[in-house]
Design a protein around this motif. Structure first.
Motif, mmCIF file in Angstrom:
data_model
loop_
_atom_site.group_PDB
_atom_site.id
_atom_site.type_symbol
_atom_site.label_atom_id
_atom_site.label_comp_id
_atom_site.label_asym_id
_atom_site.label_seq_id
_atom_site.Cartn_x
_atom_site.Cartn_y
_atom_site.Cartn_z
ATOM 1 N N MET A 92 6.943 25.598 4.622
ATOM 2 C CA MET A 92 6.784 24.405 4.610
ATOM 3 C C MET A 92 5.822 23.636 5.076
ATOM 4 S SD MET A 92 9.433 24.005 2.526
ATOM 5 C CE MET A 92 9.891 22.364 2.519
ATOM 6 N N GLY A 93 5.156 24.206 6.062
ATOM 7 C CA GLY A 93 3.948 23.617 6.608
ATOM 8 C C GLY A 93 4.056 22.194 7.244
ATOM 9 N N GLY A 94 5.211 21.976 7.901
ATOM 10 C CA GLY A 94 5.465 20.740 8.692
ATOM 11 C C GLY A 94 5.341 19.462 7.558
ATOM 12 N N SER A 95 6.222 19.673 6.502
ATOM 13 C CA SER A 95 6.063 18.375 5.420
ATOM 14 C C SER A 95 6.254 17.259 6.091
ATOM 15 C CB SER A 95 7.091 19.107 4.275
ATOM 16 O OG SER A 95 8.429 19.109 4.910
ATOM 17 N N ALA A 96 6.894 17.022 6.895
ATOM 18 C CA ALA A 96 7.371 15.627 7.440
ATOM 19 C C ALA A 96 6.116 14.749 7.731
ATOM 20 C CB ALA A 96 8.396 15.828 8.572
ATOM 21 N N GLN A 97 5.183 15.381 8.121
ATOM 22 C CA GLN A 97 3.873 14.648 8.576
ATOM 23 C C GLN A 97 3.181 14.311 7.356
ATOM 24 O OE1 GLN A 97 4.192 17.590 10.750
ATOM 25 N NE2 GLN A 97 5.312 16.389 12.344
ATOM 26 N N THR A 98 3.141 15.376 6.415
ATOM 27 C CA THR A 98 1.845 15.129 5.345
ATOM 28 C C THR A 98 2.631 14.143 4.315
ATOM 29 O OG1 THR A 98 3.050 17.369 4.177
ATOM 30 C CG2 THR A 98 0.972 17.411 5.295
ATOM 31 N N SER A 99 3.828 14.165 4.295
ATOM 32 C CA SER A 99 4.649 13.326 3.162
ATOM 33 C C SER A 99 4.611 11.720 3.616
ATOM 34 C CB SER A 99 5.957 13.702 2.801
ATOM 35 O OG SER A 99 6.890 13.787 4.061
ATOM 36 N N ASP A 100 4.410 11.261 4.864
ATOM 37 C CA ASP A 100 4.608 10.092 5.053
ATOM 38 C C ASP A 100 3.544 9.175 4.778
ATOM 39 O OD1 ASP A 100 7.202 10.093 6.065
ATOM 40 O OD2 ASP A 100 6.645 10.933 7.991
ATOM 41 N N ILE A 101 3.683 7.770 4.984
ATOM 42 C CA ILE A 101 2.563 6.880 4.846
ATOM 43 C C ILE A 101 1.669 7.064 5.961
ATOM 44 C CG2 ILE A 101 2.022 4.456 4.753
ATOM 45 C CD1 ILE A 101 2.687 5.433 2.078
ATOM 46 N N PRO A 102 0.384 7.151 5.978
ATOM 47 C CA PRO A 102 -0.377 7.476 7.011
ATOM 48 C C PRO A 102 -0.665 6.073 8.030
ATOM 49 C CG PRO A 102 -1.839 7.373 5.265
ATOM 50 C CD PRO A 102 -0.415 7.456 4.603
ATOM 51 N N GLY A 103 -0.433 6.482 9.439
ATOM 52 C CA GLY A 103 -0.673 5.146 10.091
ATOM 53 C C GLY A 103 -2.116 4.658 10.117
ATOM 54 N N PRO A 104 -2.413 3.659 10.676
ATOM 55 C CA PRO A 104 -3.654 2.959 10.926
ATOM 56 C C PRO A 104 -4.663 3.981 11.599
ATOM 57 C CG PRO A 104 -2.350 1.669 12.146
ATOM 58 C CD PRO A 104 -1.557 2.695 11.381
ATOM 59 N N MET A 105 -4.335 4.731 12.650
ATOM 60 C CA MET A 105 -5.420 5.552 13.266
ATOM 61 C C MET A 105 -5.890 6.622 12.385
ATOM 62 S SD MET A 105 -5.074 4.137 16.402
ATOM 63 C CE MET A 105 -5.120 5.587 17.665
ATOM 64 N N ALA A 106 -4.827 7.092 11.604
ATOM 65 C CA ALA A 106 -5.290 8.321 10.542
ATOM 66 C C ALA A 106 -6.341 7.833 9.575
ATOM 67 C CB ALA A 106 -4.133 9.014 9.858
ATOM 68 N N VAL A 107 -6.039 6.786 9.106
ATOM 69 C CA VAL A 107 -6.741 5.869 8.208
ATOM 70 C C VAL A 107 -8.194 5.759 8.729
ATOM 71 C CG1 VAL A 107 -7.324 3.778 6.491
ATOM 72 C CG2 VAL A 107 -4.948 5.039 6.678
ATOM 73 N N GLY A 108 -8.173 5.223 10.065
ATOM 74 C CA GLY A 108 -9.462 5.087 10.589
ATOM 75 C C GLY A 108 -10.416 6.072 10.847
ATOM 76 N N ARG A 109 -9.648 7.275 11.408
ATOM 77 C CA ARG A 109 -10.528 8.490 11.429
ATOM 78 C C ARG A 109 -10.887 8.990 10.172
ATOM 79 N NH1 ARG A 109 -6.253 9.813 15.259
ATOM 80 N NH2 ARG A 109 -5.091 10.757 13.578
ATOM 81 N N THR A 110 -10.236 9.098 9.146
ATOM 82 C CA THR A 110 -10.577 9.360 7.650
ATOM 83 C C THR A 110 -11.769 8.474 7.370
ATOM 84 O OG1 THR A 110 -8.482 9.808 7.158
ATOM 85 C CG2 THR A 110 -9.807 10.315 5.455
ATOM 86 N N LEU A 111 -11.606 7.258 7.503
ATOM 87 C CA LEU A 111 -12.752 6.212 7.110
ATOM 88 C C LEU A 111 -14.177 6.692 7.742
ATOM 89 C CD1 LEU A 111 -13.155 3.801 5.718
ATOM 90 C CD2 LEU A 111 -12.869 2.319 7.591
ATOM 91 N N LEU A 112 -13.974 7.060 9.220
ATOM 92 C CA LEU A 112 -15.010 7.158 10.124
ATOM 93 C C LEU A 112 -15.773 8.315 9.458
ATOM 94 C CD1 LEU A 112 -14.375 6.280 13.825
ATOM 95 C CD2 LEU A 112 -15.858 5.123 11.953
ATOM 96 N N SER A 113 -14.734 9.501 9.163
ATOM 97 C CA SER A 113 -15.566 10.749 8.638
ATOM 98 C C SER A 113 -16.182 10.765 7.521
ATOM 99 C CB SER A 113 -14.520 11.954 8.979
ATOM 100 O OG SER A 113 -13.638 11.796 7.724
ATOM 101 N N LYS A 114 -15.753 9.876 6.699
ATOM 102 C CA LYS A 114 -16.166 9.549 5.016
ATOM 103 C C LYS A 114 -17.571 8.874 5.241
ATOM 104 C CE LYS A 114 -13.017 11.275 2.487
ATOM 105 N NZ LYS A 114 -13.034 12.399 1.955
ATOM 106 N N LEU A 115 -17.590 7.779 6.302
ATOM 107 C CA LEU A 115 -18.810 6.936 6.376
ATOM 108 C C LEU A 115 -19.870 7.829 7.192
ATOM 109 C CD1 LEU A 115 -17.555 3.506 6.885
ATOM 110 C CD2 LEU A 115 -18.300 4.663 4.772
#
Lengths: 453, 277
Positions: free
Chosen positions: B45-68
């Motif tokens: 199941m791969g820890g489905s609880a984490q993947t299925s939720d709406i991501p928090g601002p920290m996660a979005v910020g990290r992804t944004l930085l890595s994309k940029l």
């Protein structure tokens, strides 16, 4: 695959013994088949020539033992142009007319052979420079094939039939060169329905399907009808792209779907649904997706088409071997291709998966690959298209099946590759315990009480 | 005046902080653990609880930085950096927009200067204007037989109307006195158009262009989600296909920022051409 055995090796064991897939004499030979495509074709030519000269195994072996393999080869080459024959076979009869090809695909595991052929070099080995274009939906695939933006494309197996008949678009003849995958779909339900395991209690539910002209739609309708539900009246069927299916399932907009992998497993992985029935349990060996080209492509570019077919058939054959699945997953998981988490793909491809209800299931042939386009499958698709009113009036089942599913062509090319195609184009299939005889489509159709035609 | 700007800036910052804080708390509280089952099952199941939720601002910020941090990588036709995707979208928008300007501004002049033409063309414009740009997509695909051209056509058709109507309106409402002066001085018609009407109507025309650009940027995302291939809309679709909400949010944020930049450009252009009587 005795044709791949070195005919010049007198010490070759005639009995099969261990390679990864069990079909080769040794691991080295297995590797030779899957890696060195040219070597395989070369070996095939040599084997054919030598076997033609010495049809009896014993005579050939004694001869080679007496003079040695090198001398035998030199002697044969002296009066038969072996290297030229090898080159000819490897090129498939002539230069490739069009090297740069654009091939469309939808990011689902059904497209595995089409996709993996790029990163794993199956296209390149056939001298093709292929650009794989991820496409947003089946209707767009249809339009881009009609527009000739795509030279060839991943399609749902009923699509070429529907397109050739002019259902949902203007009539454009499409040739199915090969079937991509067999099995590999499932009915997934929302977790809130885990008490409703019996389909007869599904009245009033809403189900997602990927496209009207999809095997998913036909299988789901068949499954529901067999359980006494009228798919047009008792339930609602909605066309949704697979990722939307998972999202809508989560939101409770639909109660379930019959969709392609990896989205059934993804719904389980996301913790929103459970796998109720694998499509394999409805019809074991059913076709799902096909590899098609617009009519005329094969005639205009026969060598290109041949090379493309070889690449796809070999990739499909390679994918059918379970030992290769983990290599394939690594190749197709990145964002460029499926863009899916590896654990989900592993469960789909290995058949050892969590079903969403707390059980670990083991179904090794949950997903399988087989390139041969059975014309009887096309006839079955036609009977169901007619059953649910997508096609009306009299149909020449055989004629349509033979025009669209190029089984004879596929057999010839598969034999050239040393693959083992079936000898006939039609066979009987068993779907949910009921036999389908392709020789009697109308009788089969009339045998259903629930039908629109 | 300075204190007003300071105060509103401060308020913006407070609103932003409050929003991020609420977002963070709301998504943090959502991490529930699923029922305990066998170990293998849990792994599958791969820890489905984490993947299925709406991501928090920290996660979005990290992804944004890595994309940029690597915006221009190119891993083949279906996996390109976010900078390349935005460039594709911008290129489509700009080509459709320029084509629309070439057609709309001269046509707007004709409509604005001649009441006969206005009466003749008005019904067509009124019928065409309310059609959703995406409704043109199937027709464009069918007739142009090229998905990239179809996307440009959709941008063209949605950009043309605000420019056309604004140009016509701007030209028609140039002060009669100025035209009369030009006529008394026996200025040739072409020179009148270039030297009197254009500068007078320019602010209205640029406003029309600004509205068009806004609509075009709105539409390109939807169009690219439909046709796939390249562009920021395709990126959104591809990440949606992967059910990766983090990447979708990152894309939404970037779409907003680029839209803002485009608007700033036209705002500056408007300042350049505006005049006081």
């Amino acid at each position: 695959m005795s044709a791949f055995k070195n005919p010049f090796d007198p010490n070759l064991r005639l009995h099969r013994r261990g390679c990864a897939c069990g079909r080769h004499h040794s691991q080295a030979e297995h590797d030779a088949e899957v890696r060195g495509e040219e070597a395989v074709i070369g070996r095939l030519v040599e084997a054919t020539v030598v076997r033609a000269m010495f049809p009896k195994d014993e005579t050939r072996r004694n001869f080679i033992r007496a003079v040695g393999a090198g001398t035998a080869l030199a002697a044969i080459s002296h009066f038969f142009p072996l290297s030229a024959a090898k080159a000819l076979a490897a090129e498939g009869g002539g230069p490739i007319e069009k090297k740069d090809l654009k091939i469309g695909f939808i990011p689902i595991t059904c497209a595995t052979p089409i996709i993996m052929a790029e990163p794993m070099g199956f296209y390149a080995k056939q001298g093709l420079n292929v650009t794989l274009v991820k496409t947003a939906g089946w209707a767009v695939v249809r339009d881009k094939v009609i527009n000739k933006e795509y030279d060839a494309s991943h399609m749902l197996s009923p699509m070429p039939i529907a397109m050739s008949l002019g259902l949902g678009s203007r009539p454009v003849a499409i040739d199915v060169a090969a079937i991509e995958n067999i099995n590999g779909q499932a009915i997934t339900l929302h977790l809130k329905h885990k008490d409703k395991l019996s389909p007869s209690s599904w009245k009033g539910m809403k189900f997602g399907i990927p496209f009207d002209y999809s095997i998913h739609n036909l299988l789901l309708r068949y499954f529901l009808a067999e359980h006494g539900l009228d798919p047009d009246k008792d339930v609602e069927l909605r066309v949704l792209p697979p990722p939307d299916m998972v999202a809508n399932l989560r939101a409770g907009n639909i109660d379930g779907f019959l969709g392609p992998e990896p989205f059934n497993q993804r719904a389980v992985f996301e913790g929103v649904g459970f796998i109720h029935t694998l499509s394999k349990e409805i019809w074991d060996g059913h076709p799902c997706c096909a590899f098609g080209v617009a009519e005329g492509f094969a005639k205009t570019y026969p060598n290109t088409f041949g090379a493309l077919f070889r690449a796809i058939a070999l990739a499909t054959h390679y994918a059918s071997n379970k030992a290769n699945r983990s290599t394939i997953i690594q190749a197709i998981a990145p964002a460029n291709y499926l863009n899916q988490p590896v654990p989900v793909l592993e469960q789909v491809m290995s058949g050892r998966f969590a079903d969403g209800l707390g059980n670990v299931k083991n179904v090794p042939d949950r997903v399988d690959f087989d390139p041969f386009p059975w014309q009887s499958m096309a006839v079955w698709i036609l009977t169901q298209l007619k059953r649910w009113g997508y096609v009306k009036g009299d149909l020449d089942y055989r004629q349509i099946a033979e025009n669209v599913f190029l089984a004879t062509d596929a057999r010839k090319r598969m034999m050239e590759l040393g693959l083992n195609p079936p000898k006939e184009n039609y066979r009987k299939h068993t779907i949910m315990g009921k036999e389908f005889d392709p020789a009697k489509p109308e009788e089969y159709l009339r045998s259903f009480t629930l039908r629109r035609a | 005046m300075r204190s007003l700007a300071f105060r509103s800036g401060l308020l913006s910052l407070v609103i932003l902080t409050a929003f991020l804080l609420v977002w963070h708390i709301a998504t943090e509280a959502d991490h529930k653990t699923s029922a305990r089952v066998t170990d293998e099952y849990a792994t599958l199941m791969g820890g489905s609880a984490q993947t299925s939720d709406i991501p928090g601002p920290m996660a979005v910020g990290r992804t944004l930085l890595s994309k940029l941090s690597s915006p221009f990588y190119d891993n083949g036709p279906n996996d390109k950096g976010i900078g390349i995707q935005l460039a594709y979208s911008l290129a489509r928008v700009i080509s459709g927009f320029v084509l629309a300007a070439i057609v709309a501004i001269p046509l707007g002049f004709v409509i604005g200067m001649s009441p006969v033409m206005q009466g003749a063309l008005n019904p067509f414009v009124q019928v065409m204007k309310p059609i959703s740009p995406l409704a043109w997509m199937p027709l464009a695909l069918y007739t142009l037989k090229d998905s990239s051209l179809s996307a440009i056509f959709v941008i063209f058709i949605c950009s043309i109307w605000p420019m056309l109507l604004n140009t016509a309106h701007g030209v028609a409402s140039v002060k009669k006195e100025w035209l009369n002066v030009a006529r008394t001085l026996e200025v040739k018609p072409l020179r009148t158009a270039w030297g009197v009407i254009l500068p007078a109507a320019a602010p209205t025309i640029v406003t029309g262009m600004r509205i068009s650009m806004g609509i075009a940027w709105l539409v390109i995302v939807a169009a690219e989600m439909l046709i796939g291939g390249t562009g920021i809309g395709y990126f959104v679709w591809n990440e949606w296909n992967n059910l990766s909400i983090v990447n979708v949010i990152v894309a939404i944020f970037l779409i907003g920022v680029v839209g803002l930049c485009l608007d700033i450009v036209f705002g500056a252009l408007l300042k350049l051409v505006s005049y006081t009587e």
